[in-house]
Design a protein around this motif. Sequence first.
Motif, PDB file in Angstrom:
ATOM      1  N   UNK A 191       0.842  -1.200   0.000  1.00  0.00           N
ATOM      2  CA  UNK A 191       0.000   0.000   0.000  1.00  0.00           C
ATOM      3  C   UNK A 191       0.878   1.250   0.000  1.00  0.00           C
ATOM      4  N   UNK A 192       2.156   1.088   0.398  1.00  0.00           N
ATOM      5  CA  UNK A 192       3.087   2.206   0.470  1.00  0.00           C
ATOM      6  C   UNK A 192       3.665   2.454  -0.927  1.00  0.00           C
ATOM      7  N   UNK A 193       4.104   3.684  -1.178  1.00  0.00           N
ATOM      8  CA  UNK A 193       4.447   4.091  -2.539  1.00  0.00           C
ATOM      9  C   UNK A 193       5.258   3.062  -3.338  1.00  0.00           C
ATOM     10  N   UNK A 194       6.427   2.671  -2.822  1.00  0.00           N
ATOM     11  CA  UNK A 194       7.312   1.838  -3.655  1.00  0.00           C
ATOM     12  C   UNK A 194       6.716   0.461  -3.955  1.00  0.00           C
ATOM     13  N   UNK A 195       6.294  -0.315  -2.943  1.00  0.00           N
ATOM     14  CA  UNK A 195       5.734  -1.627  -3.307  1.00  0.00           C
ATOM     15  C   UNK A 195       4.420  -1.512  -4.080  1.00  0.00           C
ATOM     16  N   UNK A 196       3.635  -0.490  -3.785  1.00  0.00           N
ATOM     17  CA  UNK A 196       2.358  -0.307  -4.499  1.00  0.00           C
ATOM     18  C   UNK A 196       2.634  -0.078  -5.978  1.00  0.00           C
ATOM     19  N   UNK A 197       3.572   0.817  -6.270  1.00  0.00           N
ATOM     20  CA  UNK A 197       3.876   1.114  -7.671  1.00  0.00           C
ATOM     21  C   UNK A 197       4.547  -0.082  -8.367  1.00  0.00           C
ATOM     22  N   UNK A 198       5.379  -0.820  -7.647  1.00  0.00           N
ATOM     23  CA  UNK A 198       6.007  -2.010  -8.257  1.00  0.00           C
ATOM     24  C   UNK A 198       4.923  -3.014  -8.657  1.00  0.00           C
ATOM     25  N   UNK A 199       4.019  -3.280  -7.725  1.00  0.00           N
ATOM     26  CA  UNK A 199       2.981  -4.284  -7.979  1.00  0.00           C
ATOM     27  C   UNK A 199       2.043  -3.814  -9.099  1.00  0.00           C
ATOM     28  N   UNK A 200       1.681  -2.539  -9.075  1.00  0.00           N
ATOM     29  CA  UNK A 200       0.816  -2.007 -10.139  1.00  0.00           C
ATOM     30  C   UNK A 200       1.524  -2.129 -11.496  1.00  0.00           C
ATOM     31  N   UNK A 201       2.797  -1.742 -11.538  1.00  0.00           N
ATOM     32  CA  UNK A 201       3.524  -1.774 -12.810  1.00  0.00           C
ATOM     33  C   UNK A 201       3.702  -3.205 -13.302  1.00  0.00           C
ATOM     34  N   UNK A 202       3.951  -4.138 -12.379  1.00  0.00           N
ATOM     35  CA  UNK A 202       4.090  -5.542 -12.782  1.00  0.00           C
ATOM     36  C   UNK A 202       2.811  -6.039 -13.453  1.00  0.00           C
ATOM     37  N   UNK A 203       1.667  -5.432 -13.053  1.00  0.00           N
ATOM     38  CA  UNK A 203       0.385  -5.853 -13.631  1.00  0.00           C
ATOM     39  C   UNK A 203      -0.084  -4.909 -14.738  1.00  0.00           C
ATOM     40  N   UNK A 204       0.837  -4.029 -15.175  1.00  0.00           N
ATOM     41  CA  UNK A 204       0.522  -3.047 -16.230  1.00  0.00           C
ATOM     42  C   UNK A 204      -0.669  -2.173 -15.874  1.00  0.00           C
ATOM     43  N   UNK A 205      -0.799  -1.848 -14.588  1.00  0.00           N
ATOM     44  CA  UNK A 205      -1.873  -0.954 -14.149  1.00  0.00           C
ATOM     45  C   UNK A 205      -1.295   0.441 -13.919  1.00  0.00           C
ATOM     46  N   UNK A 206      -2.123   1.497 -14.043  1.00  0.00           N
ATOM     47  CA  UNK A 206      -1.618   2.849 -13.846  1.00  0.00           C
ATOM     48  C   UNK A 206      -1.083   3.087 -12.428  1.00  0.00           C
ATOM     49  N   UNK A 207      -0.072   3.946 -12.316  1.00  0.00           N
ATOM     50  CA  UNK A 207       0.503   4.307 -11.018  1.00  0.00           C
ATOM     51  C   UNK A 207      -0.111   5.644 -10.595  1.00  0.00           C
ATOM     52  N   UNK A 208      -0.968   5.662  -9.571  1.00  0.00           N
ATOM     53  CA  UNK A 208      -1.626   6.916  -9.183  1.00  0.00           C
ATOM     54  C   UNK A 208      -0.690   7.837  -8.390  1.00  0.00           C
ATOM     55  N   UNK A 209      -0.188   8.863  -9.065  1.00  0.00           N
ATOM     56  CA  UNK A 209       0.757   9.797  -8.448  1.00  0.00           C
ATOM     57  C   UNK A 209      -0.012  10.990  -7.904  1.00  0.00           C
ATOM     58  N   UNK A 210       0.118  11.238  -6.610  1.00  0.00           N
ATOM     59  CA  UNK A 210      -0.660  12.322  -5.978  1.00  0.00           C
ATOM     60  C   UNK A 210      -0.144  13.699  -6.402  1.00  0.00           C
ATOM     61  N   UNK A 211      -1.076  14.604  -6.677  1.00  0.00           N
ATOM     62  CA  UNK A 211      -0.730  16.009  -6.923  1.00  0.00           C
ATOM     63  C   UNK A 211       0.227  16.172  -8.081  1.00  0.00           C
ATOM     64  N   UNK A 212       1.270  17.034  -7.877  1.00  0.00           N
ATOM     65  CA  UNK A 212       2.208  17.285  -8.978  1.00  0.00           C
ATOM     66  C   UNK A 212       3.399  16.325  -8.966  1.00  0.00           C
ATOM     67  N   UNK A 213       3.404  15.385  -8.019  1.00  0.00           N
ATOM     68  CA  UNK A 213       4.473  14.375  -7.997  1.00  0.00           C
ATOM     69  C   UNK A 213       5.804  14.924  -7.500  1.00  0.00           C
ATOM     70  N   UNK A 214       5.800  16.169  -7.004  1.00  0.00           N
ATOM     71  CA  UNK A 214       7.060  16.800  -6.584  1.00  0.00           C
ATOM     72  C   UNK A 214       7.305  16.702  -5.076  1.00  0.00           C
ATOM     73  N   UNK A 215       6.447  15.987  -4.353  1.00  0.00           N
ATOM     74  CA  UNK A 215       6.697  15.804  -2.913  1.00  0.00           C
ATOM     75  C   UNK A 215       7.962  14.963  -2.742  1.00  0.00           C
ATOM     76  N   UNK A 216       8.758  15.356  -1.780  1.00  0.00           N
ATOM     77  CA  UNK A 216      10.080  14.735  -1.625  1.00  0.00           C
ATOM     78  C   UNK A 216      10.131  13.876  -0.356  1.00  0.00           C
TER      79      UNK A 216
END
Length: 341
Positions: A191-216
């Motif tokens: 559910x946390x950014x890195x594993x969530x995005x890895x799992x979504x990308x492995x399944x060719x699903x969109x990666x939901x990036x909050x706002x402008x994506x510039x949060x550090x």
Amino acid sequence: MTRLNGKRILVTGGAGFIGSHLVELLLRTYPDVEVITLDKLTYAGTLDNLTAVMDDPRHRFVQGDVTRRADVEAVLEGVQWVFHLAAETHVDRSLYDPGRFLETDVWGTFEVLEAARRHGVEGFVHVSTDEVYGSVDEGWAHEAAPLEPSSPYSASKAAADRLAHAYAVTFGLPVLIVRPCNAYGPRQFPEKLIPFFIVRALRDQPLPLYGDGQNVRDWLYVEDLCQAIRVVAERGQFGTVYNVGARNLLPNIEVARRILAVLGKPESLIQRVPDRPGHDRRYAMDWDRLRRLGWWPTTDFDQGLRKTVEWYRAHPERWHALESDEASRHFYEQHYGPRLG
Ligand code: NAD
Ligand code: DAU
């Protein structure tokens, strides 16, 4: 002789992400310790995380709730060191169900501190978070910086952090407080950014990036974090706070791009979505105090990310955690609606 050799150690939240790596590290580093893992096994905890140590005679798993005095009391007999990690940890969930965070992160910490006081432990490591400083838009937060938490999660963690401090000052409990930055690595709930995005990308699903994506965020590999926690236990000064950073500050969009690059997937998978309410812009800490204890991270981000991606690729059974757990499914349907594929 060190502070931890030969000791009976309690790790709360040890079936979670960081806790399970810490349990492994303690058993690997100290042949003569005994480790008890106390964990409620919420949606975020699983015995699968402890597979490597379940048959180790020096390790005992106990299912229990840190908010319940009887559960904590039942495991504290003879315990000399406590590592307190059990908590509700996901910021987005704290927006939907803040009460659970107050209960677990504040009241649960109180119960563990109280039990530790009753039993006269030799050391108590409280795992806090860099989020207690709130957004650090410029510069670096030193341990003495004011606490300005922004979410129910970070506010609960700030309360717990100060309660641990109060037990050190008022009752002389030998407390050490660590405030780590964002951790990543194998076995993190997806559910946390890195594993969530890895799992979504492995399944060719969109990666939901909050706002402008510039949060550090400052990203630290989980094994480096566990070493930092161990070093603080061994060499830290009781009653003191230690920031744990990585000097690896990256905007979220860059993290998303690097995940896609490792997986060989197109950047078109990145999808901008509405921002997280109260979203902290930047976390950044000064961690010279910890460096002076002799700790330094050893895993660079690209290397750590590759190891993490490989782990998720090799464990497809973990991709479905968000859909298979009832509470998680409910949360994600509310949160992402039809976007949860
Ligand atoms: P996690 O969500 O993966 O694990 C939390 C564990 O606590 C789970 O195993 C869960 O079952 C257990 N737990 C929850 N409620 C409990 C209760 N009432 N009684 C007993 N056990 C309970 O979390 P994590 O990422 O491993 O974080 C561990 C600690 O580190 C937390 O205190 C968190 O605030 C802190 N922290 C995490 C990060 C990070 O980036 N992951 C960074 C800084 C600090
Ligand atoms: O900084 C330490 C903290 O790091 C810990 O105390 C928390 O337990 C841990 O959850 C983490 O909090 P963050 O809010 O920083 O982590 P998260 O992975 O939820 O989000 C990281 C960044 O990515 C944040 O800016 C929000 C953004 N994000 C997150 C998700 C899940 C997205 O853009 N999209 C997403 O789908």
